[in-house]
Design a protein around this motif. Structure first.
Motif, PDB file in Angstrom:
ATOM      1  N   SER A 205       0.753  -1.206   0.157  1.00  0.00           N
ATOM      2  CA  SER A 205      -0.031  -0.075   0.010  1.00  0.00           C
ATOM      3  C   SER A 205       0.897   1.293   0.101  1.00  0.00           C
ATOM      4  O   SER A 205       0.204   2.500  -0.297  1.00  0.00           O
ATOM      5  N   ASN A 206       2.155   1.138   0.226  1.00  0.00           N
ATOM      6  CA  ASN A 206       2.872   2.540   0.377  1.00  0.00           C
ATOM      7  C   ASN A 206       3.672   2.530  -0.737  1.00  0.00           C
ATOM      8  O   ASN A 206       4.686   3.534  -0.915  1.00  0.00           O
ATOM      9  N   LEU A 207       3.574   1.961  -1.824  1.00  0.00           N
ATOM     10  CA  LEU A 207       3.945   2.283  -2.936  1.00  0.00           C
ATOM     11  C   LEU A 207       3.813   3.491  -3.700  1.00  0.00           C
ATOM     12  O   LEU A 207       4.440   4.293  -3.920  1.00  0.00           O
ATOM     13  N   ALA A 208       2.513   3.593  -3.936  1.00  0.00           N
ATOM     14  CA  ALA A 208       2.049   4.809  -4.500  1.00  0.00           C
ATOM     15  C   ALA A 208       0.366   4.720  -4.409  1.00  0.00           C
ATOM     16  O   ALA A 208      -0.317   3.813  -4.284  1.00  0.00           O
ATOM     17  N   ALA A 209      -0.167   5.849  -4.000  1.00  0.00           N
ATOM     18  CA  ALA A 209      -1.826   5.951  -4.208  1.00  0.00           C
ATOM     19  C   ALA A 209      -2.474   5.664  -5.254  1.00  0.00           C
ATOM     20  O   ALA A 209      -1.919   6.051  -6.444  1.00  0.00           O
ATOM     21  N   VAL A 239       5.528   6.326  -7.918  1.00  0.00           N
ATOM     22  CA  VAL A 239       6.698   5.464  -7.374  1.00  0.00           C
ATOM     23  C   VAL A 239       7.966   6.019  -7.347  1.00  0.00           C
ATOM     24  O   VAL A 239       8.522   6.207  -8.401  1.00  0.00           O
ATOM     25  N   GLU A 240       8.577   6.073  -6.066  1.00  0.00           N
ATOM     26  CA  GLU A 240       9.909   6.639  -6.182  1.00  0.00           C
ATOM     27  C   GLU A 240      10.744   5.708  -5.060  1.00  0.00           C
ATOM     28  O   GLU A 240      10.463   5.173  -4.264  1.00  0.00           O
ATOM     29  N   GLU A 249      13.596  -3.750  -3.167  1.00  0.00           N
ATOM     30  CA  GLU A 249      13.389  -4.799  -4.182  1.00  0.00           C
ATOM     31  C   GLU A 249      11.819  -4.222  -4.618  1.00  0.00           C
ATOM     32  O   GLU A 249      11.555  -4.523  -6.017  1.00  0.00           O
ATOM     33  N   TYR A 250      11.188  -4.211  -3.772  1.00  0.00           N
ATOM     34  CA  TYR A 250       9.505  -3.744  -4.195  1.00  0.00           C
ATOM     35  C   TYR A 250       9.503  -2.626  -5.138  1.00  0.00           C
ATOM     36  O   TYR A 250       8.544  -2.878  -5.962  1.00  0.00           O
ATOM     37  N   PHE A 251       9.914  -1.733  -4.476  1.00  0.00           N
ATOM     38  CA  PHE A 251       9.777  -0.520  -5.524  1.00  0.00           C
ATOM     39  C   PHE A 251      10.461  -0.380  -6.933  1.00  0.00           C
ATOM     40  O   PHE A 251       9.927  -0.116  -7.757  1.00  0.00           O
ATOM     41  N   ASP A 252      11.591  -1.465  -7.003  1.00  0.00           N
ATOM     42  CA  ASP A 252      12.243  -1.800  -8.233  1.00  0.00           C
ATOM     43  C   ASP A 252      11.512  -2.293  -9.072  1.00  0.00           C
ATOM     44  O   ASP A 252      11.519  -2.261 -10.312  1.00  0.00           O
ATOM     45  N   HIS A 253      10.623  -3.329  -8.526  1.00  0.00           N
ATOM     46  CA  HIS A 253       9.763  -3.961  -9.481  1.00  0.00           C
ATOM     47  C   HIS A 253       8.633  -3.306 -10.124  1.00  0.00           C
ATOM     48  O   HIS A 253       8.394  -3.265 -11.178  1.00  0.00           O
ATOM     49  N   ASP A 517      15.673  -5.008 -11.831  1.00  0.00           N
ATOM     50  CA  ASP A 517      16.835  -4.002 -11.884  1.00  0.00           C
ATOM     51  C   ASP A 517      16.616  -3.068 -12.483  1.00  0.00           C
ATOM     52  O   ASP A 517      16.244  -3.083 -13.870  1.00  0.00           O
ATOM     53  N   VAL A 518      16.350  -1.750 -12.183  1.00  0.00           N
ATOM     54  CA  VAL A 518      15.796  -0.678 -12.902  1.00  0.00           C
ATOM     55  C   VAL A 518      16.893  -0.082 -13.985  1.00  0.00           C
ATOM     56  O   VAL A 518      16.364   0.176 -15.257  1.00  0.00           O
ATOM     57  N   ALA A 519      17.809  -0.105 -13.841  1.00  0.00           N
ATOM     58  CA  ALA A 519      18.997   0.159 -14.702  1.00  0.00           C
ATOM     59  C   ALA A 519      19.371  -0.684 -15.974  1.00  0.00           C
ATOM     60  O   ALA A 519      19.199  -0.266 -17.058  1.00  0.00           O
TER      61      ALA A 519
END
Length: 616
Positions: A205-209, A239-240, A249-253, A517-519
């Motif tokens: 829930s804290n990734l983005a509204a 998402v940042e 890891e969760y945010f990078d996904h 991996d974002v990059a």
């Protein structure tokens, strides 16, 4: 005299009623009388019910039936009658399917009986079956033929639940052969295949509204359809990357998925993109999956690597170009050994048959910092070399195991994306490619020799080994040599490398988009747009690159799985692996043969493994 009064007109003559008609009138009068008494006792005495009947709304049950009827016929809902809704995911997500289930519950009848009643109503003319425009003509011809058969005395064919329990589009392909794909030029959809781990990451829930509702759709419906992609990208744009490393890891996904979705849509303008959870496709079974992919999608792109083999969708036999694993052999340990044999470089590795018992680690592995264990189901784990023997023997009780020298330090691992830039392709690699192509049948050469002491595929590519590792080449240079050697410029993915004894060597090869991996994801996506890999004209090259790599793995695995048969004097030389097997087999590694001999790759060549010869 007064005129006589006019005679009254004669009374109309009552029609002569037969006894049957009189009886019918009496029955009708009796029913009307009983209906009036019922209305007086149960309706007029209940003001709420009387008001509902007078207004025409009807009872709660009648209103429910009207609502269900609307759900069954409304083409604007998310239902099977909506031509814009792809037929994928769980059936319970479609509005008309849920309405049928609710109708069965309301009538307190099994669903199969309700389906049969609906079919009978359509055939008797009380109801009309909704059909897409292209099927209307065929349905009309079928109805005309049925009317002629009934007129000839044939009557209605017998009803059966099997005829109505599954829609026509979910039937298996006729003859069990390959499914004809939809022409790519017709604007068929693109499927971005993701696993359950990524879907679970989006649930945070804290990734983005606003992102969680799309995650719920992906998890419950099985996909985020193209119609909702704009809203998903808008929510994912918030998402940042956090400062907490444990949540990175969760945010990078989520960020990688946003980059991938936007890049794929930009690379294929005008073609809808669905984000599809692979578990929802695997639940359909082989024939239904092949039919769905062949009819609904013109291109499939897998995230790489997927969580497990049980969630991997194999597309060989569907005719759909796929940037990802085509068959189970591509995600089996055979693929790694075929990679090492083709380029003549890789970490020291031993492939052990199920039931083998090791008394000590082989010499090439004992000096490694740690070992990487890969079971036949694709599960991997690492262990320190000093305590790995117990773990290896435990895994060997359940399946064959690939044991490899490994270094778990982050500085010793690298991932290099491909396709490569033109500047990375050097003319001197052409000799390496020719040498590796000539060594493609190295496994067969060893099989023919029978003793297993030859170099196998690696022996034929001994020069290639020197080319890959000469001078301690960097990770990018090694990856470039691997990609050009295997002719993978027509597709995309990344090469996983590990640094052992001061040299970079390839560990694994993945086709698809890296969403961990974002990059790395940005590099692959930029390469796709730079080289136009998803254009219609590039589809044959993309399919040929994946098929070529699969062919190498098939040849390698088939050759080594025949070694025991030839050594035993059996004349049956047919490969244990059938390349024509269904690519959407339900078994994760059902298409990959089990090893019939123990094999070892010493860093340069493939050979038969004998514990006594390779003991420390």
């Amino acid at each position: 005299a007064a005129a006589p009064a006019p005679m009254p007109p004669p009374a109309p003559r009552l029609p002569h009623l037969s006894s049957a008609a009189l009886a019918a009138q009496e029955v009708a009068a009796s029913v009307a009388s009983r209906a009036a008494r019922f209305h007086e006792m149960f309706v007029s005495s209940n003001p709420t019910l009387a008001a509902a009947v007078t207004s025409g709304e009807g009872s709660a049950t009648l209103r429910k039936l009207r609502s269900l009827a609307t759900s069954l016929s409304d083409e604007s809902l998310y239902s099977t009658v909506n031509p814009k809704v792809p037929l994928a995911g769980s059936w319970t997500t479609f509005a008309d399917v849920r309405a049928l289930r609710q109708l069965a519950s309301l009538l307190d009848q099994p669903l199969d009986r309700v389906l049969m009643a609906a079919s009978l109503a359509c055939r008797l003319g009380f109801a009309k079956k909704k059909a897409p425009p292209e099927a209307a003509a065929a349905a009309g011809q079928a109805e005309a033929g049925g009317a002629q058969a009934r007129a000839a005395g044939g009557g209605l064919p017998p009803l059966s639940a099997s005829a109505t329990s599954a829609p026509e589009f979910m039937a298996a392909p006729e003859g069990g052969g390959e499914v004809s794909p939809r022409d790519a030029s017709s604007g068929a959809r693109i499927a971005l295949l993701v696993d359950s781990k990524l879907a679970a990451s989006l649930m945070m829930s804290n990734l983005a509204a606003g992102l969680k509702q799309h995650a719920v759709t992906l998890y419950e419906v099985g996909k985020i359809p193209a119609e909702s992609l704009d809203a998903f990208l808008e929510a994912a744009a918030e998402v940042e990357r956090p400062h907490e490393l444990e949540l990175l890891e969760y945010f990078d996904h989520a960020i990688s998925l946003r980059i991938a979705a936007a890049s794929l849509r930009a690379a294929c303008p005008g073609r809808p993109l669905d984000i599809v959870r692979t578990e929802s496709l695997r639940e359909l079974g082989s024939s239904k999956l092949a039919r769905l992919l062949g009819r609904s999608y013109g291109l499939a792109v897998s995230m790489a690597p997927l969580l497990s083999h049980s969630e991997t969708v194999f597309t060989r036999g569907t005719g759909v170009p796929h940037a990802g694993p085509l068959a189970p052999a591509m995600v089996s340990p055979w693929a790694r050994l075929a990679l090492y044999a083709a380029v003549g470089a890789g970490p020291p590795s031993v492939l052990l048959r199920r039931g083998t018992r090791l008394r000590s680690l082989p010499a090439p592995l004992a000096s490694a910092p740690s070992v990487l264990l890969t079971s036949w189901s694709g599960e991997t784990s690492s262990a320190k070399a000093g305590g790995a023997l117990v773990a290896i023997n435990e895994l060997l009780l359940l399946s064959p195991v690939l044991v490899q020298a490994y270094d778990a330090a982050p500085s010793r691992a690298a991932q290099v994306s491909f396709p490569l830039r033109a500047a990375d392709l050097h003319p001197d690699l052409l000799s390496l490619e020719v040498a590796a192509n000539g060594a493609g049948g190295g496994g067969s050469a060893e099989a023919g020799g029978g003793d297993g002491s030859g170099g196998g595929a690696g022996a034929g590519s001994g020069d290639a080994s020197g080319g890959v590792a000469a001078g301690g080449a960097g990770a990018e240079a090694v990856a470039a040599r691997v990609v050009q050697c295997l002719r993978l410029q027509g597709t995309f993915g990344f090469v996983q490398l590990v640094r052992l004894s001061g040299e970079w060597v390839p560990l694994d090869l993945h086709l698809g988009l890296p969403l961990f991996d974002v990059a790395l994801c940005e590099e692959v996506c930029s390469s796709i747009q730079r080289d136009g890999l998803l254009r219609e004209a590039a589809a044959p090259a993309l399919a040929a690159a994946a098929e070529g790599w699969l062919g190498r793995v098939i040849d390698f695995a088939g050759a080594y799985s025949r070694v025991a048969d030839r050594a035993a004097g059996r004349n049956d030389t047919s490969p244990a692996f059938c390349p024509a097997a269904s690519a959407v087999d339900d078994g994760a590694a059902a298409g990959a043969p089990l090893p019939l001999v123990d094999l070892i790759f010493d860093g340069a060549s493939i050979g038969r493994f004998d514990e006594a010869e390779h003991r420390c």
